[in-house]
Design a protein around this motif. Sequence first.
Motif, PDB file in Angstrom:
ATOM      1  N   ASP A   1      -1.019  10.811 -11.790  1.00  0.00           N
ATOM      2  CA  ASP A   1      -0.096  11.897 -11.478  1.00  0.00           C
ATOM      3  C   ASP A   1       0.070  12.011  -9.964  1.00  0.00           C
ATOM      4  OD1 ASP A   1       0.455  13.144 -14.167  1.00  0.00           O
ATOM      5  OD2 ASP A   1      -1.733  13.248 -14.158  1.00  0.00           O
ATOM      6  N   LEU A   2      -0.961  11.591  -9.238  1.00  0.00           N
ATOM      7  CA  LEU A   2      -0.895  11.567  -7.779  1.00  0.00           C
ATOM      8  C   LEU A   2      -1.873  10.525  -7.268  1.00  0.00           C
ATOM      9  CD1 LEU A   2       0.163  12.853  -5.094  1.00  0.00           C
ATOM     10  CD2 LEU A   2      -1.858  14.325  -5.167  1.00  0.00           C
ATOM     11  N   VAL A   3      -1.417   9.694  -6.330  1.00  0.00           N
ATOM     12  CA  VAL A   3      -2.297   8.771  -5.623  1.00  0.00           C
ATOM     13  C   VAL A   3      -2.563   9.346  -4.232  1.00  0.00           C
ATOM     14  CG1 VAL A   3      -2.588   6.442  -4.708  1.00  0.00           C
ATOM     15  CG2 VAL A   3      -1.376   6.784  -6.871  1.00  0.00           C
ATOM     16  N   LEU A   4      -3.832   9.450  -3.882  1.00  0.00           N
ATOM     17  CA  LEU A   4      -4.207   9.862  -2.530  1.00  0.00           C
ATOM     18  C   LEU A   4      -4.582   8.627  -1.721  1.00  0.00           C
ATOM     19  CD1 LEU A   4      -6.422  13.051  -3.082  1.00  0.00           C
ATOM     20  CD2 LEU A   4      -4.050  12.937  -2.282  1.00  0.00           C
ATOM     21  N   THR A   5      -4.098   8.551  -0.502  1.00  0.00           N
ATOM     22  CA  THR A   5      -4.454   7.470   0.417  1.00  0.00           C
ATOM     23  C   THR A   5      -5.056   8.081   1.681  1.00  0.00           C
ATOM     24  OG1 THR A   5      -2.295   7.434   1.519  1.00  0.00           O
ATOM     25  CG2 THR A   5      -2.552   6.039  -0.435  1.00  0.00           C
ATOM     26  N   PRO A   6      -5.930   7.346   2.373  1.00  0.00           N
ATOM     27  CA  PRO A   6      -6.541   7.893   3.586  1.00  0.00           C
ATOM     28  C   PRO A   6      -5.596   7.964   4.785  1.00  0.00           C
ATOM     29  CG  PRO A   6      -7.904   6.185   2.597  1.00  0.00           C
ATOM     30  CD  PRO A   6      -6.557   6.088   1.972  1.00  0.00           C
ATOM     31  N   SER A   7      -4.420   7.363   4.684  1.00  0.00           N
ATOM     32  CA  SER A   7      -3.520   7.304   5.834  1.00  0.00           C
ATOM     33  C   SER A   7      -2.091   7.072   5.371  1.00  0.00           C
ATOM     34  CB  SER A   7      -3.931   6.164   6.783  1.00  0.00           C
ATOM     35  OG  SER A   7      -3.870   4.914   6.104  1.00  0.00           O
ATOM     36  N   GLU A   8      -1.148   7.401   6.246  1.00  0.00           N
ATOM     37  CA  GLU A   8       0.262   7.083   5.982  1.00  0.00           C
ATOM     38  C   GLU A   8       0.456   5.571   5.942  1.00  0.00           C
ATOM     39  OE1 GLU A   8       2.752   9.002   5.242  1.00  0.00           O
ATOM     40  OE2 GLU A   8       1.810  10.975   5.555  1.00  0.00           O
ATOM     41  N   TYR A   9      -0.344   4.853   6.711  1.00  0.00           N
ATOM     42  CA  TYR A   9      -0.270   3.390   6.718  1.00  0.00           C
ATOM     43  C   TYR A   9      -0.526   2.839   5.322  1.00  0.00           C
ATOM     44  CZ  TYR A   9      -1.885  -1.417   7.408  1.00  0.00           C
ATOM     45  OH  TYR A   9      -2.082  -2.772   7.290  1.00  0.00           O
ATOM     46  N   THR A  10      -1.602   3.294   4.677  1.00  0.00           N
ATOM     47  CA  THR A  10      -1.910   2.818   3.330  1.00  0.00           C
ATOM     48  C   THR A  10      -0.860   3.298   2.337  1.00  0.00           C
ATOM     49  OG1 THR A  10      -4.259   2.839   3.891  1.00  0.00           O
ATOM     50  CG2 THR A  10      -3.705   2.719   1.563  1.00  0.00           C
ATOM     51  N   LYS A  11      -0.352   4.488   2.532  1.00  0.00           N
ATOM     52  CA  LYS A  11       0.738   4.977   1.679  1.00  0.00           C
ATOM     53  C   LYS A  11       1.934   4.029   1.732  1.00  0.00           C
ATOM     54  CE  LYS A  11       3.918   8.899   1.132  1.00  0.00           C
ATOM     55  NZ  LYS A  11       4.266  10.269   1.612  1.00  0.00           N
TER      56      LYS A  11
ATOM     57  N   LEU B   1      -5.786   9.366  -8.522  1.00  0.00           N
ATOM     58  CA  LEU B   1      -6.440   8.097  -8.193  1.00  0.00           C
ATOM     59  C   LEU B   1      -6.453   7.952  -6.681  1.00  0.00           C
ATOM     60  CD1 LEU B   1      -4.926   5.747 -10.932  1.00  0.00           C
ATOM     61  CD2 LEU B   1      -7.117   6.965 -10.953  1.00  0.00           C
ATOM     62  N   HIS B   2      -7.636   7.754  -6.127  1.00  0.00           N
ATOM     63  CA  HIS B   2      -7.789   7.684  -4.673  1.00  0.00           C
ATOM     64  C   HIS B   2      -7.812   6.223  -4.256  1.00  0.00           C
ATOM     65  CE1 HIS B   2      -9.116  10.661  -1.427  1.00  0.00           C
ATOM     66  NE2 HIS B   2      -8.702   9.575  -0.797  1.00  0.00           N
ATOM     67  N   CYS B   3      -6.908   5.837  -3.404  1.00  0.00           N
ATOM     68  CA  CYS B   3      -6.793   4.442  -2.991  1.00  0.00           C
ATOM     69  C   CYS B   3      -7.747   4.151  -1.835  1.00  0.00           C
ATOM     70  CB  CYS B   3      -5.354   4.120  -2.594  1.00  0.00           C
ATOM     71  SG  CYS B   3      -5.182   2.463  -1.912  1.00  0.00           S
ATOM     72  N   HIS B   4      -8.882   3.574  -2.165  1.00  0.00           N
ATOM     73  CA  HIS B   4      -9.804   3.051  -1.160  1.00  0.00           C
ATOM     74  C   HIS B   4      -9.762   1.530  -1.122  1.00  0.00           C
ATOM     75  CE1 HIS B   4     -11.521   7.036  -0.704  1.00  0.00           C
ATOM     76  NE2 HIS B   4     -11.752   7.081  -2.005  1.00  0.00           N
ATOM     77  N   VAL B   5      -9.041   0.921  -2.055  1.00  0.00           N
ATOM     78  CA  VAL B   5      -8.974  -0.535  -2.159  1.00  0.00           C
ATOM     79  C   VAL B   5      -7.524  -0.967  -2.190  1.00  0.00           C
ATOM     80  CG1 VAL B   5      -9.551  -2.560  -3.546  1.00  0.00           C
ATOM     81  CG2 VAL B   5     -11.133  -0.608  -3.481  1.00  0.00           C
ATOM     82  N   THR B   6      -7.147  -1.882  -1.302  1.00  0.00           N
ATOM     83  CA  THR B   6      -5.848  -2.545  -1.343  1.00  0.00           C
ATOM     84  C   THR B   6      -6.087  -4.052  -1.325  1.00  0.00           C
ATOM     85  OG1 THR B   6      -5.577  -2.647   1.066  1.00  0.00           O
ATOM     86  CG2 THR B   6      -4.783  -0.651  -0.047  1.00  0.00           C
ATOM     87  N   SER B   7      -5.076  -4.800  -1.702  1.00  0.00           N
ATOM     88  CA  SER B   7      -5.235  -6.256  -1.635  1.00  0.00           C
ATOM     89  C   SER B   7      -5.385  -6.713  -0.194  1.00  0.00           C
ATOM     90  CB  SER B   7      -4.044  -6.950  -2.293  1.00  0.00           C
ATOM     91  OG  SER B   7      -2.846  -6.702  -1.585  1.00  0.00           O
ATOM     92  N   GLU B   8      -4.787  -5.962   0.735  1.00  0.00           N
ATOM     93  CA  GLU B   8      -4.857  -6.340   2.151  1.00  0.00           C
ATOM     94  C   GLU B   8      -6.276  -6.190   2.694  1.00  0.00           C
ATOM     95  OE1 GLU B   8      -0.693  -5.358   1.130  1.00  0.00           O
ATOM     96  OE2 GLU B   8      -2.603  -4.331   0.804  1.00  0.00           O
ATOM     97  N   ASP B   9      -6.945  -5.076   2.356  1.00  0.00           N
ATOM     98  CA  ASP B   9      -8.292  -4.907   2.918  1.00  0.00           C
ATOM     99  C   ASP B   9      -9.362  -5.608   2.087  1.00  0.00           C
ATOM    100  OD1 ASP B   9      -8.885  -3.227   0.767  1.00  0.00           O
ATOM    101  OD2 ASP B   9      -9.554  -1.561   2.011  1.00  0.00           O
TER     102      ASP B   9
ATOM    103  N   PRO C   1       3.673   9.338  -7.459  1.00  0.00           N
ATOM    104  CA  PRO C   1       3.716  10.019  -6.157  1.00  0.00           C
ATOM    105  C   PRO C   1       2.491   9.659  -5.327  1.00  0.00           C
ATOM    106  CG  PRO C   1       4.159  11.560  -7.949  1.00  0.00           C
ATOM    107  CD  PRO C   1       3.688  10.289  -8.590  1.00  0.00           C
ATOM    108  N   ILE C   2       2.679   9.523  -4.020  1.00  0.00           N
ATOM    109  CA  ILE C   2       1.595   9.145  -3.112  1.00  0.00           C
ATOM    110  C   ILE C   2       1.536  10.161  -1.982  1.00  0.00           C
ATOM    111  CG2 ILE C   2       0.626   7.321  -1.658  1.00  0.00           C
ATOM    112  CD1 ILE C   2       2.460   5.347  -3.132  1.00  0.00           C
ATOM    113  N   ARG C   3       0.330  10.591  -1.653  1.00  0.00           N
ATOM    114  CA  ARG C   3       0.144  11.546  -0.556  1.00  0.00           C
ATOM    115  C   ARG C   3      -1.005  11.062   0.326  1.00  0.00           C
ATOM    116  NH1 ARG C   3      -1.011  17.533  -2.408  1.00  0.00           N
ATOM    117  NH2 ARG C   3       1.065  17.161  -3.300  1.00  0.00           N
ATOM    118  N   ALA C   4      -0.831  11.153   1.631  1.00  0.00           N
ATOM    119  CA  ALA C   4      -1.881  10.760   2.578  1.00  0.00           C
ATOM    120  C   ALA C   4      -2.777  11.953   2.885  1.00  0.00           C
ATOM    121  CB  ALA C   4      -1.264  10.224   3.866  1.00  0.00           C
TER     122      ALA C   4
END
Length: 354
Positions: free
Chosen positions: A131-141, A96-104, A152-155
């Motif tokens: 099984d793995l979340v991908l984020t565009p940055s360590e900040y979002t991680k 699952l690729h995190c392009h959406v957070t409650s903050e943004d 598990p989360i990986r930037a």
Amino acid sequence: MKVLDYLELESRLARAGIGTAHDQQVEALRRAAESGAAVEVVETPWAGEDALDGLYSAARGRGLFREYDLAHCNLIGPGSVAVARHARRNGVPLVLHCHVTSEDFRESFRGSNAVAPALRRYLRWFYSQADLVLTPSEYTKRQLSAYPVGAPIRALSNGVDLDSVADHADHREQYRERYDLDGVVAFAVGNVFERKGLTDFCEVAERVDLEFAWFGTYDTGPQASPTVTRRVENPPENVTFTGWVEDKPGMFGAGDVFFFPTKEENQGIVVLEAMACGKAVVLRDIPVFREYFEDGHDCLLCSGRDEFVAALERLAADPDLRERLGENARETAGRHGLDRVGEELVATYRDLLE
């Protein structure tokens, strides 16, 4: 390996950063395949061309879903939930690729601030299925870790399609004439939201003797933010809101200083695109930009309107500084090219499949 790289509502998100990120993933994987990686991409999970075809197939006993070895979803809606459940039931690795957070999500649409706390709870549940979340940055991680997300989360950088803006200079005169722009132009690219720094963009423009242009669509319906409506309908005299512009190189060719006072980003693909064009870049000093960029080297980071004004006036008066920052910015963007993104995606998929 056959990979599903899925973006539900793709046609409606073509003008959004999520759409660009998905398109870049597909292009990066295509290049990886051309370089010898054993990866095949499908972009729809459904048996047939769309969900209706899938339902028709299921009604005939042929199944709702296509076959694939790994699922990679880029949005958070019901289509992605269905894919996630199918993957879990059938032992298919799920990214699952995190392009959406409650903050943004805040300061984007009418009522978005009120919805954001409930969205955070939903996202915690949704992303935890992976099984793995991908984020565009360590900040979002770090943000997701604080929710907390139980996966598990990986930037991994969204990257930038350098070829998509390579001919920006060829469009300069045409687009400056189209929007009646002259001299050193400060510009932004992307959907017009208050979260993107709309009020600061306008109020800084009132204090700086330059032309300003914002290339990007804005809402006009009932979901539109009152702030967006007010600013777009009554902009300062030196500010142009262009609305949607189809030709990406034209937007970046027309401007000289990329001014992006956004308050919250998961990375900011448009910043990398501006850097790829060799533009001097002025950004708000927020953690995600500190992660990827260096103040005074490939950008100028500013903490408020007074600093924005000073930075823009300094760049307007100093073409050598614009050129130096732009050249360094181009080198930074080059480190985020899609060949590298494709290699990292393929390696990520292999790890999960193994």
